[in-house]
Design a protein around this motif. Structure first.
Motif, PDB file in Angstrom:
ATOM      1  N   PRO A 101       0.813  -1.226   0.000  1.00 22.10           N
ATOM      2  CA  PRO A 101       0.000   0.000   0.000  1.00 22.10           C
ATOM      3  C   PRO A 101       0.841   1.268   0.000  1.00 22.10           C
ATOM      4  O   PRO A 101       1.968   1.287   0.480  1.00 22.10           O
ATOM      5  N   LEU A 102       0.250   2.341  -0.518  1.00 23.52           N
ATOM      6  CA  LEU A 102       0.870   3.662  -0.502  1.00 23.52           C
ATOM      7  C   LEU A 102       0.521   4.354   0.797  1.00 23.52           C
ATOM      8  O   LEU A 102      -0.465   4.015   1.435  1.00 23.52           O
TER       9      LEU A 102
ATOM     10  N   ARG B 150      -3.058   8.829   1.003  1.00 24.92           N
ATOM     11  CA  ARG B 150      -3.163   7.982   2.185  1.00 24.92           C
ATOM     12  C   ARG B 150      -4.563   7.417   2.349  1.00 24.92           C
ATOM     13  O   ARG B 150      -4.882   6.839   3.369  1.00 24.92           O
ATOM     14  N   GLY B 151      -5.396   7.565   1.365  1.00 20.62           N
ATOM     15  CA  GLY B 151      -6.742   7.015   1.459  1.00 20.62           C
ATOM     16  C   GLY B 151      -7.659   7.907   2.281  1.00 20.62           C
ATOM     17  O   GLY B 151      -7.270   8.962   2.756  1.00 20.62           O
ATOM     18  N   GLY B 152      -8.901   7.472   2.463  1.00 17.54           N
ATOM     19  CA  GLY B 152      -9.904   8.272   3.131  1.00 17.54           C
ATOM     20  C   GLY B 152      -9.736   8.372   4.635  1.00 17.54           C
ATOM     21  O   GLY B 152     -10.395   9.175   5.273  1.00 17.54           O
ATOM     22  N   TRP B 153      -8.865   7.596   5.233  1.00 15.04           N
ATOM     23  CA  TRP B 153      -8.698   7.593   6.690  1.00 15.04           C
ATOM     24  C   TRP B 153      -7.290   7.999   7.107  1.00 15.04           C
ATOM     25  O   TRP B 153      -6.865   7.720   8.211  1.00 15.04           O
ATOM     26  N   ASN B 154      -6.562   8.653   6.215  1.00 14.08           N
ATOM     27  CA  ASN B 154      -5.218   9.157   6.481  1.00 14.08           C
ATOM     28  C   ASN B 154      -4.238   8.054   6.877  1.00 14.08           C
ATOM     29  O   ASN B 154      -3.274   8.291   7.574  1.00 14.08           O
ATOM     30  N   GLY B 155      -4.518   6.817   6.437  1.00 13.10           N
ATOM     31  CA  GLY B 155      -3.644   5.688   6.735  1.00 13.10           C
ATOM     32  C   GLY B 155      -2.872   5.279   5.501  1.00 13.10           C
ATOM     33  O   GLY B 155      -1.971   5.994   5.044  1.00 13.10           O
ATOM     34  N   TRP B 156      -3.236   4.143   4.928  1.00 13.19           N
ATOM     35  CA  TRP B 156      -2.577   3.623   3.731  1.00 13.19           C
ATOM     36  C   TRP B 156      -3.635   3.278   2.705  1.00 13.19           C
ATOM     37  O   TRP B 156      -4.771   2.921   3.031  1.00 13.19           O
TER      38      TRP B 156
ATOM     39  N   CYS C 216      -3.961  -0.962  -6.186  1.00 12.09           N
ATOM     40  CA  CYS C 216      -4.251  -2.082  -7.087  1.00 12.09           C
ATOM     41  C   CYS C 216      -5.737  -2.442  -7.096  1.00 12.09           C
ATOM     42  O   CYS C 216      -6.319  -2.673  -8.144  1.00 12.09           O
ATOM     43  N   HIS C 217      -6.349  -2.480  -5.908  1.00  8.82           N
ATOM     44  CA  HIS C 217      -7.749  -2.875  -5.822  1.00  8.82           C
ATOM     45  C   HIS C 217      -8.567  -1.959  -4.934  1.00  8.82           C
ATOM     46  O   HIS C 217      -9.733  -2.222  -4.677  1.00  8.82           O
ATOM     47  N   GLY C 218      -7.964  -0.901  -4.419  1.00  6.73           N
ATOM     48  CA  GLY C 218      -8.707   0.117  -3.693  1.00  6.73           C
ATOM     49  C   GLY C 218      -8.941  -0.114  -2.218  1.00  6.73           C
ATOM     50  O   GLY C 218      -9.909   0.395  -1.667  1.00  6.73           O
ATOM     51  N   SER C 219      -8.079  -0.854  -1.549  1.00  5.03           N
ATOM     52  CA  SER C 219      -8.237  -1.041  -0.104  1.00  5.03           C
ATOM     53  C   SER C 219      -7.713   0.183   0.643  1.00  5.03           C
ATOM     54  O   SER C 219      -6.641   0.693   0.347  1.00  5.03           O
ATOM     55  N   HIS C 220      -8.497   0.645   1.628  1.00  2.00           N
ATOM     56  CA  HIS C 220      -8.124   1.782   2.455  1.00  2.00           C
ATOM     57  C   HIS C 220      -7.897   1.298   3.881  1.00  2.00           C
ATOM     58  O   HIS C 220      -8.723   0.560   4.425  1.00  2.00           O
ATOM     59  N   TYR C 221      -6.803   1.739   4.486  1.00  2.00           N
ATOM     60  CA  TYR C 221      -6.479   1.410   5.874  1.00  2.00           C
ATOM     61  C   TYR C 221      -6.405   2.708   6.668  1.00  2.00           C
ATOM     62  O   TYR C 221      -5.962   3.729   6.146  1.00  2.00           O
ATOM     63  N   ASP C 222      -6.794   2.669   7.942  1.00  2.00           N
ATOM     64  CA  ASP C 222      -6.764   3.884   8.766  1.00  2.00           C
ATOM     65  C   ASP C 222      -5.398   4.047   9.437  1.00  2.00           C
ATOM     66  O   ASP C 222      -4.456   3.305   9.165  1.00  2.00           O
TER      67      ASP C 222
ATOM     68  N   SER D  71      -4.405   3.242  12.161  1.00  8.08           N
ATOM     69  CA  SER D  71      -4.035   2.103  13.001  1.00  8.08           C
ATOM     70  C   SER D  71      -3.788   0.855  12.144  1.00  8.08           C
ATOM     71  O   SER D  71      -3.573  -0.226  12.664  1.00  8.08           O
ATOM     72  N   GLY D  72      -3.842   1.013  10.815  1.00  9.68           N
ATOM     73  CA  GLY D  72      -3.616  -0.111   9.905  1.00  9.68           C
ATOM     74  C   GLY D  72      -4.815  -1.047   9.779  1.00  9.68           C
ATOM     75  O   GLY D  72      -4.687  -2.163   9.317  1.00  9.68           O
ATOM     76  N   ARG D  73      -6.006  -0.567  10.179  1.00  9.07           N
ATOM     77  CA  ARG D  73      -7.217  -1.392  10.093  1.00  9.07           C
ATOM     78  C   ARG D  73      -7.890  -1.174   8.751  1.00  9.07           C
ATOM     79  O   ARG D  73      -7.956  -0.050   8.250  1.00  9.07           O
ATOM     80  N   ILE D  74      -8.432  -2.227   8.171  1.00  9.21           N
ATOM     81  CA  ILE D  74      -9.112  -2.129   6.882  1.00  9.21           C
ATOM     82  C   ILE D  74     -10.410  -1.352   7.068  1.00  9.21           C
ATOM     83  O   ILE D  74     -11.189  -1.649   7.975  1.00  9.21           O
ATOM     84  N   ARG D  75     -10.634  -0.354   6.209  1.00 14.77           N
ATOM     85  CA  ARG D  75     -11.837   0.463   6.311  1.00 14.77           C
ATOM     86  C   ARG D  75     -12.712   0.347   5.072  1.00 14.77           C
ATOM     87  O   ARG D  75     -13.929   0.417   5.162  1.00 14.77           O
ATOM     88  N   ARG D  76     -12.098   0.187   3.908  1.00 11.78           N
ATOM     89  CA  ARG D  76     -12.887   0.082   2.667  1.00 11.78           C
ATOM     90  C   ARG D  76     -12.062  -0.687   1.647  1.00 11.78           C
ATOM     91  O   ARG D  76     -10.838  -0.615   1.645  1.00 11.78           O
ATOM     92  N   GLY D  77     -12.725  -1.423   0.795  1.00 10.35           N
ATOM     93  CA  GLY D  77     -12.050  -2.164  -0.258  1.00 10.35           C
ATOM     94  C   GLY D  77     -12.131  -3.658  -0.031  1.00 10.35           C
ATOM     95  O   GLY D  77     -12.747  -4.125   0.927  1.00 10.35           O
ATOM     96  N   PRO D  78     -11.489  -4.430  -0.891  1.00 12.53           N
ATOM     97  CA  PRO D  78     -11.633  -5.895  -0.837  1.00 12.53           C
ATOM     98  C   PRO D  78     -10.769  -6.615   0.188  1.00 12.53           C
ATOM     99  O   PRO D  78     -10.956  -7.798   0.419  1.00 12.53           O
ATOM    100  N   ALA D  79      -9.825  -5.935   0.805  1.00  2.00           N
ATOM    101  CA  ALA D  79      -8.941  -6.616   1.769  1.00  2.00           C
ATOM    102  C   ALA D  79      -9.777  -7.165   2.928  1.00  2.00           C
ATOM    103  O   ALA D  79     -10.602  -6.454   3.488  1.00  2.00           O
ATOM    104  N   PRO D  80      -9.564  -8.435   3.292  1.00  2.48           N
ATOM    105  CA  PRO D  80     -10.376  -9.038   4.346  1.00  2.48           C
ATOM    106  C   PRO D  80      -9.891  -8.736   5.771  1.00  2.48           C
ATOM    107  O   PRO D  80     -10.674  -8.811   6.712  1.00  2.48           O
ATOM    108  N   LEU D  81      -8.603  -8.411   5.934  1.00  2.67           N
ATOM    109  CA  LEU D  81      -8.023  -8.269   7.273  1.00  2.67           C
ATOM    110  C   LEU D  81      -7.231  -6.966   7.393  1.00  2.67           C
ATOM    111  O   LEU D  81      -6.823  -6.377   6.393  1.00  2.67           O
TER     112      LEU D  81
END
Length: 184
Positions: A129-130, A138-144, A148-154, A156-166
């Motif tokens: 991730p970027l 940094r995505g919508g939550w100022n994380g990562w 490639c597929h649009g996963s957003h992390y906050d 704290s490194g938690r998945i917030r949006r996108g296809p990532a499961p964890l």
């Protein structure tokens, strides 16, 4: 008077311990020889010196400013270390009770709230991730953000949006002192 049969039995009885000794010695030599021949093969399964050297990484945290993120390599994987600002910590804690795909509180993900340490590999398909560079998205939550597929992390490194499961994985780490970190 002893017969020939009696002498033969005595001779056979005397030869038995000698035959047992020969069989035991022969088997012992075979086992030791086999072990000696197989040892190089067995030893080749041990990790090499360069792999053992990367099993843990020590990072000096002294030169890093608040808000700065760095990447180190551990076991061939990128590890993101973020020195979080008070605002980033506040945002992470505020989302502790939000509906999360992989629910974890910020306190469960960090040892010291100022420092977040995560393996920088997207849990969807293994992209990186970027969000390490200040100017990057940094995505919508100022994380990562994984482009490639649009996963957003906050933050704290938690998945917030996108296809990532964890959430981004937390490696085993500890603080050797307040400004020195050991990963692995």
């Amino acid at each position: 008077m002893p017969t020939d049969a009696d002498q033969h039995i005595r001779a056979t009885d005397a030869a038995l311990p000698r035959r047992d000794f020969i069989h035991i010695m022969g088997a012992s030599v075979a086992v030791v020889g086999s072990g000696g021949a197989l040892w190089p093969l067995i030893d080749s399964f041990n990790p090499s010196a360069d792999v053992r050297a990367t099993s843990s990484v020590e990072v000096d945290l002294e030169p890093f400013e608040l808000g700065q993120r760095i990447t180190v390599k551990w076991r061939g994987k990128p590890v993101f270390i973020s020195r979080r600002t008070a605002r980033e910590i506040e945002l992470a804690r505020a989302d502790d009770h939000a509906k999360l795909r992989d629910p974890q509180t910020d306190a469960e993900r960090v040892i010291d709230p100022e420092w977040l340490v995560v393996i920088g590999i997207c849990t969807h398909l293994g992209c990186v991730p970027l969000g390490q560079a200040p100017q990057s998205d940094r995505g919508g939550w100022n994380g990562w953000f994984c482009p490639c597929h649009g996963s957003h992390y906050d933050t704290s490194g938690r998945i917030r949006r996108g296809p990532a499961p964890l959430n981004l994985e937390i490696p085993p780490y500890e603080f050797l002192d307040p400004m020195r970190l050991k990963i692995g």
